[in-house]
Write an enzyme that holds these catalytic residues in place. Structure first.
Site, PDB file in Angstrom:
ATOM      1  N   LYS A 189      12.878  58.629  57.140  1.00 60.51           N
ATOM      2  CA  LYS A 189      12.595  58.763  58.569  1.00 60.51           C
ATOM      3  C   LYS A 189      13.201  60.025  59.137  1.00 60.51           C
ATOM      4  O   LYS A 189      14.132  60.608  58.556  1.00 60.51           O
ATOM      5  CB  LYS A 189      13.098  57.511  59.303  1.00 60.51           C
ATOM      6  N   TYR A 242      20.507  54.541  57.954  1.00 57.26           N
ATOM      7  CA  TYR A 242      21.003  53.414  57.170  1.00 57.26           C
ATOM      8  C   TYR A 242      22.285  53.809  56.437  1.00 57.26           C
ATOM      9  O   TYR A 242      22.257  54.441  55.384  1.00 57.26           O
ATOM     10  CB  TYR A 242      19.960  52.934  56.169  1.00 57.26           C
ATOM     11  N   ASP A 298      11.591  52.054  51.138  1.00 61.79           N
ATOM     12  CA  ASP A 298      11.772  52.690  52.452  1.00 61.79           C
ATOM     13  C   ASP A 298      13.253  52.786  52.779  1.00 61.79           C
ATOM     14  O   ASP A 298      13.994  51.812  52.674  1.00 61.79           O
ATOM     15  CB  ASP A 298      11.073  51.873  53.538  1.00 61.79           C
TER      16      ASP A 298
END
Length: 342
Positions: free
Chosen positions: A81, A57, A52
């Site tokens: 995401k 990030y 993930d």
């Protein structure tokens, strides 16, 4: 090898322990490309088939590193995401000073956009950063009042009236993705999403752990009934369930300093662990997996040694009486499933 579980609606199998790639975006401290690659490759070799990541990030750095490691590999389930778009910002100097928790040199700033066009743009941008042709799962990132406060109604309206959920449904219908859901630090927004969209998976961080089980009453039962796979993030509640309380200062809980009542509760858990010679981190890792709605527990891993330790903790034998005593002493909810129930 690590056992796998099914996310029923998406028809995919994920390892019980998943690789959380936030550290590959230089979360709190920088790591090299070589270290990032070695860490993810060690996790894959150990049987972690679920990875993930997110645009947030490292402002794109994690996705770039993940894509470089996964390219031409088969059998890996990948989630990223949507909800934050990254835009080049010439005022950012490209150094590794900390921004929003990440020490990334990439000169991109994030902008929230949960609309139909924003979701599709985020998906396409992620494919480009990853350098991959497909993504399995998309999570709507950090929708909810914890992130947006009073503005959350505005952003949630982008998902409903603004077509964000419709964009995700379109991607699923076109088989561009296997499924979608919410990735957030609060279970309440997950309930809201399930009232408006036919979600396949939910990533819940920090809200179903050895420390707190508020999601037990409504959220987890609804996910189980609707065959929505639940991915648990933040199993260590930002670190305190990994480190314990012995260091005395600098204890982290929920992305900040641990309050006294949390420290006291963790100390009680530690005392119980000592009595049974069980590592606190092993109990914290294994506990969420006892719930039938949970498909995987994601752990942020930033070094090969952390992967090795995670494998050890996942396999650590914990006596049945340990869990029964935790329940009997009120350290976990009475109705929380425990490994002895499986």
């Amino acid at each position: 090898m690590i056992p796998v579980r099914t996310i029923p609606r998406a028809k995919i199998k994920v390892s019980e322990i998943g690789f959380g790639a936030a550290p590959l975006g230089n979360l709190y401290q920088p790591i090299t490309d070589i270290e990032a690659r070695a860490t993810l490759e060690r996790a894959l070799a150990a049987g972690m088939n679920y990875v993930d990541t997110a645009p947030h990030y490292g402002h794109g750095l994690s996705e770039r590193r993940v894509g470089d490691a996964l390219r031409e590999r088969e059998g890996v389930v990948l989630s990223t995401k949507v909800g934050r778009l990254l835009r080049a910002d010439a005022t950012l100097r490209g150094d590794d000073s900390e921004r929003e928790g990440f020490r990334s040199p990439l000169p991109f700033a994030r902008h929230y956009d949960y609309t139909y066009d924003g979701i599709l743009r985020s998906y396409e941008d992620s494919l480009q950063r990853l350098g991959l042709a497909s993504i399995d799962l998309l999570y709507v990132h950090d929708i909810g009042t914890r992130t947006h406060g009073a503005d959350n109604a505005h952003y949630f309206d982008q998902l409903t009236q603004g077509g964000g959920f419709k964009a995700l449904e379109r991607l699923r219908d076109e088989k561009a993705i296997a499924g979608f859901g919410i990735g957030a630090n609060e279970w309440q927004v997950g309930l809201d999403a399930l009232r408006h969209a036919d979600c396949d998976a939910m990533l819940l961080a920090g809200r179903y752990t050895l420390l707190e089980q508020g999601a037990l009453t409504e959220f987890l039962p609804l996910c189980h009934d609707r065959q929505v796979g639940v991915i648990i993030g933040g199993a260590y509640n930002s670190g305190i369930l990994a480190t314990g309380t012995a260091q005395g200062t600098g204890l982290r809980y929920d992305y900040g300093e641990a309050p006294p009542e949390i420290v006291a509760r963790v100390a009680r858990l530690e005392a119980h662990c000592r009595a049974f010679e069980v590592p606190l981190a092993a109990a914290a890792l294994q506990f969420p997996l006892a719930h039938p709605a949970v498909a995987s527990v994601l752990l942020g891993l930033g070094a090969p040694g952390q992967v090795e330790e995670t494998i050890r903790l996942h396999a650590f034998p914990i006596p049945a009486q340990f869990w029964l005593d935790l329940r009997g002493e009120g350290l976990i909810a009475e109705d929380a499933p425990i490994p002895t129930d499986r």
